[in-house]
Design a protein around this motif. Sequence first.
Motif, PDB file in Angstrom:
ATOM      1  N   LYS A  13     -13.816  -2.243  23.625  1.00 49.04           N
ATOM      2  CA  LYS A  13     -14.131  -0.979  22.960  1.00 49.04           C
ATOM      3  C   LYS A  13     -14.928  -0.061  23.880  1.00 49.04           C
ATOM      4  CE  LYS A  13     -13.904  -2.496  18.211  1.00 49.04           C
ATOM      5  NZ  LYS A  13     -14.605  -2.647  16.920  1.00 49.04           N
ATOM      6  N   GLN A  16     -12.464   1.367  26.399  1.00 54.22           N
ATOM      7  CA  GLN A  16     -11.593   2.353  25.768  1.00 54.22           C
ATOM      8  C   GLN A  16     -12.340   3.663  25.507  1.00 54.22           C
ATOM      9  OE1 GLN A  16     -10.225   0.191  22.328  1.00 54.22           O
ATOM     10  NE2 GLN A  16      -8.354  -0.509  23.374  1.00 54.22           N
ATOM     11  N   LYS A  20     -11.542   7.369  27.121  1.00 50.52           N
ATOM     12  CA  LYS A  20     -11.375   8.590  26.325  1.00 50.52           C
ATOM     13  C   LYS A  20     -12.316   9.682  26.823  1.00 50.52           C
ATOM     14  CE  LYS A  20      -9.866   6.341  22.070  1.00 50.52           C
ATOM     15  NZ  LYS A  20     -10.222   6.016  20.676  1.00 50.52           N
TER      16      LYS A  20
END
Length: 85
Positions: A13, A16, A20
């Motif tokens: 997470k 990721q 982003k």
Amino acid sequence: MDRVEKRLDATLKIVQTGMKMLVKMEEQNREFRKETREFKKETREAIHALIEAQMRTDAIVKALGVKIDRFIEGFRTGGNGRGRR
């Protein structure tokens, strides 16, 4: 094993979210570069317009200086050009 999987999921997470953020930053950077190019172009055009205006003003001032010099010289030589009586 459950503990290791939780850590891996948390790490995934984080990665990721970081990716982003990188994508978003790159988009903002691209937009900023575009705005900068446009600003440079506008500034360059404004500077050229100022240069041209200054050149026209210089020409007008020079012509006006010649006219004033002739006007003053006219007073020195006796007025409007008629002969003396």
